[in-house]
Design a protein around this motif. Structure first.
Motif, PDB file in Angstrom:
ATOM      1  N   THR A   1       0.854  -1.180   0.000  1.00  0.00           N
ATOM      2  CA  THR A   1       0.000   0.000   0.000  1.00  0.00           C
ATOM      3  C   THR A   1       0.900   1.244   0.000  1.00  0.00           C
ATOM      4  O   THR A   1       2.067   1.152  -0.350  1.00  0.00           O
ATOM      5  CB  THR A   1      -0.952  -0.029   1.219  1.00  0.00           C
TER       6      THR A   1
ATOM      7  N   GLY B   1      -2.266  -8.435   7.754  1.00  0.00           N
ATOM      8  CA  GLY B   1      -2.260  -7.152   8.428  1.00  0.00           C
ATOM      9  C   GLY B   1      -1.476  -7.122   9.720  1.00  0.00           C
ATOM     10  O   GLY B   1      -0.953  -6.082  10.112  1.00  0.00           O
TER      11      GLY B   1
ATOM     12  N   LYS C   1       1.840  -6.041   8.895  1.00  0.00           N
ATOM     13  CA  LYS C   1       1.845  -4.611   8.568  1.00  0.00           C
ATOM     14  C   LYS C   1       1.876  -3.801   9.867  1.00  0.00           C
ATOM     15  O   LYS C   1       2.618  -2.851  10.009  1.00  0.00           O
ATOM     16  CB  LYS C   1       0.599  -4.279   7.748  1.00  0.00           C
TER      17      LYS C   1
ATOM     18  N   GLY D   1      -1.699   2.802   4.565  1.00  0.00           N
ATOM     19  CA  GLY D   1      -2.964   2.440   3.937  1.00  0.00           C
ATOM     20  C   GLY D   1      -4.115   2.339   4.913  1.00  0.00           C
ATOM     21  O   GLY D   1      -5.008   1.514   4.750  1.00  0.00           O
ATOM     22  N   GLY D   2      -4.102   3.159   5.966  1.00  0.00           N
ATOM     23  CA  GLY D   2      -5.201   3.144   6.930  1.00  0.00           C
ATOM     24  C   GLY D   2      -4.849   2.516   8.260  1.00  0.00           C
ATOM     25  O   GLY D   2      -5.500   2.791   9.265  1.00  0.00           O
ATOM     26  N   ASP D   3      -3.844   1.661   8.295  1.00  0.00           N
ATOM     27  CA  ASP D   3      -3.307   1.162   9.570  1.00  0.00           C
ATOM     28  C   ASP D   3      -2.309   2.209  10.039  1.00  0.00           C
ATOM     29  O   ASP D   3      -1.368   2.520   9.308  1.00  0.00           O
ATOM     30  CB  ASP D   3      -2.586  -0.179   9.374  1.00  0.00           C
TER      31      ASP D   3
ATOM     32  N   SER E   1     -10.510  -2.439   8.748  1.00  0.00           N
ATOM     33  CA  SER E   1     -10.702  -3.533   7.802  1.00  0.00           C
ATOM     34  C   SER E   1     -12.005  -3.309   7.056  1.00  0.00           C
ATOM     35  O   SER E   1     -13.052  -3.103   7.673  1.00  0.00           O
ATOM     36  CB  SER E   1     -10.737  -4.853   8.581  1.00  0.00           C
TER      37      SER E   1
ATOM     38  N   ASP F   1      -4.635  -4.295  14.329  1.00  0.00           N
ATOM     39  CA  ASP F   1      -4.974  -4.984  13.096  1.00  0.00           C
ATOM     40  C   ASP F   1      -5.487  -6.396  13.361  1.00  0.00           C
ATOM     41  O   ASP F   1      -6.494  -6.815  12.770  1.00  0.00           O
ATOM     42  CB  ASP F   1      -3.755  -5.040  12.166  1.00  0.00           C
TER      43      ASP F   1
ATOM     44  N   SER G   1      -8.584   6.756   7.673  1.00  0.00           N
ATOM     45  CA  SER G   1      -8.385   5.311   7.745  1.00  0.00           C
ATOM     46  C   SER G   1      -9.558   4.623   7.075  1.00  0.00           C
ATOM     47  O   SER G   1     -10.654   5.187   6.975  1.00  0.00           O
ATOM     48  CB  SER G   1      -8.274   4.880   9.214  1.00  0.00           C
TER      49      SER G   1
ATOM     50  N   THR H   1      -7.742  -0.876   2.964  1.00  0.00           N
ATOM     51  CA  THR H   1      -6.434  -0.588   2.385  1.00  0.00           C
ATOM     52  C   THR H   1      -6.499  -0.477   0.877  1.00  0.00           C
ATOM     53  O   THR H   1      -7.062  -1.324   0.200  1.00  0.00           O
ATOM     54  CB  THR H   1      -5.459  -1.716   2.755  1.00  0.00           C
TER      55      THR H   1
ATOM     56  N   SER I   1      -4.579  -0.926  -2.410  1.00  0.00           N
ATOM     57  CA  SER I   1      -3.391  -1.622  -2.893  1.00  0.00           C
ATOM     58  C   SER I   1      -2.544  -0.694  -3.755  1.00  0.00           C
ATOM     59  O   SER I   1      -3.076   0.159  -4.447  1.00  0.00           O
ATOM     60  CB  SER I   1      -3.848  -2.828  -3.718  1.00  0.00           C
TER      61      SER I   1
END
Lengths: 310, 180
Positions: free
Chosen positions: A18, A166, A169, A191-193, A228, A271, B152, B155, B157
């Protein structure tokens, strides 16, 4: 003369499958911030090289090859991999099997993961019906004379194939944060994490669907957050339910709309817990969240929000 | 006069409700010069724009199976033969600007995101219309990027980056390594 002027740097690189956004700020020179940002990106790359399922020569992939073809033979692993597998094993037990990293063969069959291990026949005389689960491996440490660190091993009694997804990650983010001095404020968003030192009193925007206006603002309740959701997935869900099998003996795909977000102390725990929240009901998941001092926010595809708090 | 003012009010209100206006969010990470200094520290970079022929475009597309959108490659070259290339790949809905470093052996030695773009937004009326009509400050209609630092969700890619790198690898092998 010490630098009293506050500087900041914000870089973004493609990593961990990501985009990884790193922000650093402090009373140091721009050169020092650049060097520190290189250190944090290098640490993320190092963990990726250890734990990526997509990389056929990562430590994880080499371990998987060994666990598929040999049983009851200790396999030495790094301290990093040992830490992640330890959490995974612990979570498998407290979630009564709902969190299980050994579901990789099903994800490969569902084409969510690549099949570079040739899981139909990874080695001679292989029987894929013998695949085990997280109950079928153990971890241990061995003290070596005059060594500062112990050796770590995994031993399995059935063929296994693991995907860390995840959780790896999250571990990469946590490892990178450990390289940042306390005097430096940071935000790492993969990527959001994410993990940030600037979470108190701040809000975060949670995207719960692909459409442009599907965003909900919520307060941050801890320094790490993982989310998620399936709305970008083209190849089906990346979550299967390890406790449910269909009549063809395949683990059932778990689909859900909206987004599940977990706030916790570390990105790795946040995660991992998103998967647990996805698969278990509120009464089952609440004690698990409490145990890990985490809380969850669930937003459905229509934007309705509910919380599972500590 | 009052009737005209009332009809204007009805018209603009109806227009605001029926036309979805997307809010483009652009995050600038690095300038081109900053990316040059990160990817090729203390190196002299000479501007070397390369124009692909249609035949070269077709050949690169065939070899990489990735579409070549631009015939013009905005690039810089070091004296040793390394390349600093500006490229664009598709993100969620908008383009992302990248700087890609390819060394003299044709290996990608680094990638930096310069500008990340995404589209968010509600059905907000164009700020100019609202300001003209109500005399309100435009800034109060700007959301998200001013107030929320972090986003957030599921994800995204970076598969398109991998595709873009694949395209650039073939571009280097077929064109750039021979460029003098």
């Amino acid at each position: 003369m010490p630098n009293t002027h506050s500087n900041s740097i914000n870089r973004c690189k493609p990593l961990l499958g990501t985009f990884v956004d790193i922000y650093l700020s402090g009373n140091v020179s721009n050169k020092e911030l650049l060097t520190l940002s290189n250190t944090t990106f290098d640490e993320i790359s190092r963990i990726q090289a250890l734990m990526s399922f997509h990389d056929p020569v990562s430590e994880l992939s080499l371990m998987n090859k060994a666990l598929l073809c040999e049983t009851n033979t200790p396999y030495q692993i790094s301290t990093d991999l040992y830490k992640v597998l330890s959490l995974a094993k612990n979570l498998y037990q407290v979630s009564h099997g709902h969190y299980d990293i050994t579901v990789a063969p099903q994800l490969v069959m569902n084409k969510v993961l690549p099949d570079h291990l040739s899981l139909q026949q990874p080695c001679k005389d292989f029987n894929h019906r013998l695949f085990g689960n997280s109950n079928d491996f153990n971890l241990y440490e061995e003290n070596v004379n005059n060594a500062t660190q112990t050796k770590k091993y995994i031993v399995n009694r059935k063929p296994l194939c693991m995907d860390l997804g995840g959780i790896a990650k999250g571990y990469a983010i946590d490892s990178a944060v450990n390289k940042i001095p306390n005097s430096i404020t940071y935000t790492i968003n993969a990527g959001g994490d994410m993990r940030t030192s600037l979470w108190q009193g701040q809000d975060v925007a949670l995207k719960y669907a692909k459409r442009h206006k599907a965003i909900k603002q919520v307060p941050m309740t801890n320094r790490a957050l993982a989310s998620s959701g399936l709305y970008h997935q083209e190849a089906g869900s990346h979550i299967v339910n390890p406790t449910k099998m269909n009549k063809n003996h395949q683990l059932m795909e778990h689909k859900f709309g909206g987004v599940i977000s977990v706030f916790a102390k570390t990105a790795m725990i946040a995660d991992a817990l998103t998967k647990v929240v996805a698969l278990m009901n509120k009464s089952q998941v609440t004690p698990i969240l409490t145990r890990f001092e985490a809380n969850a926010v669930i937003i459905n595809r229509f934007g309705f929000k509910r919380s599972i708090s500590i | 006069m009052l009737r005209r003012k009332f009809l204007k009010h009805v018209f603009f209100t109806a227009a605001s409700l029926s036309i979805p206006i997307k809010f483009a969010y652009a995050k600038q990470y690095l300038t081109i010069d900053q990316a040059k200094e990160i990817l090729f520290p203390n190196k002299k970079l000479i501007e070397t724009t390369v124009e692909l022929t249609k035949a070269q475009k077709k050949s690169i597309q065939k070899a990489s199976t990735i579409r070549v959108r631009n015939l013009t490659i905005k690039a810089w070259k070091t004296e040793e033969g390394d390349w600093f290339i500006l490229d664009q790949i598709l993100g969620k809905h908008e383009f992302i600007d990248l700087a890609v470093a390819i060394n003299k052996s044709g290996d990608v030695s680094g990638i930096e995101v310069l500008t990340y773009r995404e589209t968010y937004g509600d059905q907000i009326m164009h700020p100019k219309w609202r300001a003209q009509f109500h005399g309100a400050n435009v800034k109060q209609f700007l959301k998200l990027d001013k107030q929320i630092k972090n986003i957030s969700g599921a994800t995204l890619s970076c598969r398109h980056v991998t595709d873009g790198v694949n395209r650039l690898n073939h571009t280097w092998h077929q064109v750039l390594q021979y460029h003098t």
